[in-house]
Design a protein around this motif. Structure first.
Motif, PDB file in Angstrom:
ATOM      1  N   ASP A   1       0.808  -1.219   0.000  1.00 45.17           N
ATOM      2  CA  ASP A   1       0.000   0.000   0.000  1.00 45.17           C
ATOM      3  C   ASP A   1       0.842   1.271   0.000  1.00 45.17           C
ATOM      4  OD1 ASP A   1      -2.321  -1.567   0.129  1.00 45.17           O
ATOM      5  OD2 ASP A   1      -2.167  -1.687   2.319  1.00 45.17           O
ATOM      6  N   ASN A   2       2.068   1.180   0.552  1.00 48.74           N
ATOM      7  CA  ASN A   2       2.843   2.422   0.678  1.00 48.74           C
ATOM      8  C   ASN A   2       3.986   2.527  -0.324  1.00 48.74           C
ATOM      9  OD1 ASN A   2       4.852   0.730   1.598  1.00 48.74           O
ATOM     10  ND2 ASN A   2       4.596   1.273   3.754  1.00 48.74           N
ATOM     11  N   HIS A   3       3.981   1.667  -1.353  1.00 48.58           N
ATOM     12  CA  HIS A   3       4.951   1.740  -2.450  1.00 48.58           C
ATOM     13  C   HIS A   3       6.387   1.461  -1.982  1.00 48.58           C
ATOM     14  CE1 HIS A   3       1.651   3.445  -4.733  1.00 48.58           C
ATOM     15  NE2 HIS A   3       1.537   4.419  -3.849  1.00 48.58           N
ATOM     16  N   MET A   4       6.542   0.745  -0.902  1.00 46.33           N
ATOM     17  CA  MET A   4       7.874   0.381  -0.429  1.00 46.33           C
ATOM     18  C   MET A   4       8.460  -0.690  -1.337  1.00 46.33           C
ATOM     19  SD  MET A   4       8.899  -1.032   3.363  1.00 46.33           S
ATOM     20  CE  MET A   4      10.599  -1.389   3.820  1.00 46.33           C
ATOM     21  N   LEU A   5       9.706  -0.488  -1.767  1.00 42.38           N
ATOM     22  CA  LEU A   5      10.382  -1.457  -2.620  1.00 42.38           C
ATOM     23  C   LEU A   5      10.755  -2.700  -1.817  1.00 42.38           C
ATOM     24  CD1 LEU A   5      12.867   0.969  -4.456  1.00 42.38           C
ATOM     25  CD2 LEU A   5      10.603   0.218  -5.240  1.00 42.38           C
ATOM     26  N   PHE A   6      10.838  -3.829  -2.493  1.00 39.51           N
ATOM     27  CA  PHE A   6      11.265  -5.048  -1.812  1.00 39.51           C
ATOM     28  C   PHE A   6      12.781  -5.158  -1.805  1.00 39.51           C
ATOM     29  CE2 PHE A   6      11.671  -9.509  -0.771  1.00 39.51           C
ATOM     30  CZ  PHE A   6      10.608  -9.715   0.097  1.00 39.51           C
ATOM     31  N   PHE A   7      13.433  -4.754  -2.906  1.00 42.07           N
ATOM     32  CA  PHE A   7      14.889  -4.698  -3.000  1.00 42.07           C
ATOM     33  C   PHE A   7      15.289  -3.404  -3.682  1.00 42.07           C
ATOM     34  CE2 PHE A   7      14.482  -9.332  -2.620  1.00 42.07           C
ATOM     35  CZ  PHE A   7      15.484  -9.598  -1.692  1.00 42.07           C
ATOM     36  N   SER A   8      16.520  -2.993  -3.448  1.00 42.48           N
ATOM     37  CA  SER A   8      17.044  -1.808  -4.116  1.00 42.48           C
ATOM     38  C   SER A   8      18.524  -2.023  -4.422  1.00 42.48           C
ATOM     39  CB  SER A   8      16.884  -0.561  -3.237  1.00 42.48           C
ATOM     40  OG  SER A   8      17.523   0.564  -3.833  1.00 42.48           O
TER      41      SER A   8
END
Length: 395
Positions: free
Chosen positions: A224-231
């Motif tokens: 819901d908050n557009h947090m990436l899983f990896f970067s």
């Protein structure tokens, strides 16, 4: 391992490493002798703590990697290279000598990193390595008041962000306090910095006061908050203390075959590309963590290392979870003995090492007891007590 001291004071690369021979793997077809019933390994004194070791060795004899003109020049050069590396533009790429730590998921990579640098890294479910972490260990001058060497220990964290003026340029932005004085606080700051990197749409300062519970809640609501899983953005930790041997290493996400819950379907491919990008440079030593019970050839991390290092001159394997090998077959024990004693001669490269790292319940015992347990395992249990290359056992 002779490549690193227990968090301090040992050479990065052993000056006595054997010359490299055949670059292609060789599987011995000769029958192996049975494991000796009661071999008598060379006597090894109980290891001092890293702080005791730093003081005693510095008083007895000078290590050319830690003091003197050579060390001063190395420190100055590495500082310059690290500063240039931090520019990180798309038009200027500088690769500095470093150690890339890779391994399959749950291969003991995080525990090994903790033993090398003396800090805790996120390890709970859902808080694994979500972005590359570059750890720079730097040497500082001894305390002017004559106090203990470890009294000058500090750490600071920064994160890679895009330039507001030119999106092709990234820079490192300081994150958190100017200096972290307690190693026990580093893990939480790493969690906060990692959350900031995984939420590039938010101001990083928002995460500097978050608790563990708040960070965990962010992950559970990531859809819901557009947090990436990896970067691919780097999280940088700089650790400084007197007597340190300058070292830069990169902690990379563990290689996975199954898609983690909540992760995008291409997550395994993302991690592979990330690992490949950090191990391709010829000045990078590739350290592969391998559970002692696992077959080396089935480890995808090892296969990636082989692809990047086709001449096999900069790859070293580290067997973790060595205490579990006691329940394995005799053939597996013999195989590990051969890997340690003959791997660097038969297979070329830097060979193999074995370590015994603390599990979750043992981390409360303290460093001295942890070292004693590791020493006891390698001196009293098969197959380790029969290994001839004693310098390749233990952190």
């Amino acid at each position: 391992m002779s490549f690193f001291g227990r968090r301090k004071d040992k050479k990065i690369i052993s000056s006595s490493s054997p010359s490299l021979q055949d670059p292609d793997p060789v599987e011995s077809t000769e029958p192996m002798d049975p494991l000796p019933d009661d071999p008598t390994p060379p006597t090894r004194p109980t290891s001092p703590t890293r702080h005791e070791q730093s003081s005693s060795e510095g008083d007895k004899h000078t290590n050319h990697l830690q003091s003197g003109e050579y060390a001063n020049r190395v420190q100055a050069l590495l500082a310059l290279l690290n500063d240039l590396h931090d520019l990180r533009t798309t038009h200027f790429q500088l690769n500095i000598p470093s150690v890339a730590v890779i391994g399959n998921q749950s291969s003991g990579k995080s525990s090994l990193i903790e033993s090398i640098c003396g800090i805790s890294v996120p390890r709970d479910s859902g808080t694994c390595t979500r972005c590359p972490m570059r750890c720079e260990i730097r040497r500082t001058e001894p305390p002017s008041n004559g106090g203990p060497l470890h009294s000058s220990w500090t750490a600071k964290i920064s994160i890679e962000v895009k330039s507001s003026l030119d999106p092709s340029i990234t820079r490192f932005k300081s994150f958190g306090p100017t200096a972290i004085l307690d190693p026990g606080e580093v893990e939480l700051w790493i969690l906060r910095a990692q959350a900031a990197i995984l939420n590039p749409h938010l101001d990083p300062s928002v995460f500097e006061t978050l608790s563990r519970e708040a960070i965990s809640a962010l992950r559970s609501e990531s859809a819901d908050n557009h947090m990436l899983f990896f970067s691919e953005k780097l999280l940088k930790v700089v650790i400084e203390y007197s007597g340190a041997t300058p070292l830069t290493f990169i902690d990379l996400p563990g290689i996975v075959h199954n898609i983690p819950e909540g992760a995008p379907p291409d997550t395994p491919d993302i991690i592979r590309r990330l690992v490949k990008s950090h191990i391709q440079h010829p000045d990078t030593i590739i350290l592969v963590t391998i559970p002692a019970l696992d077959d080396i050839e089935t480890q995808e991390a090892f296969k990636l290392a082989r692809d990047a290092d086709r001449d096999n001159i900069r790859t070293l394997g580290v067997f973790t979870k060595s205490d579990l090998l006691q329940s394995s077959s005799t053939n597996m024990m013999k195989r590990r003995m051969r890997d340690i004693d003959d791997g660097h001669r038969l297979d070329g490269g830097l060979g193999f090492f074995a370590v015994k790292l603390p599990d979750d319940s043992e981390r409360e015992f303290g460093e001295n007891r942890i070292q004693e347990m590791e020493l006891e395992l390698f001196e009293t249990q098969q197959p380790w007590k029969a290994v001839k290359e004693r310098g390749r056992l233990g952190v």
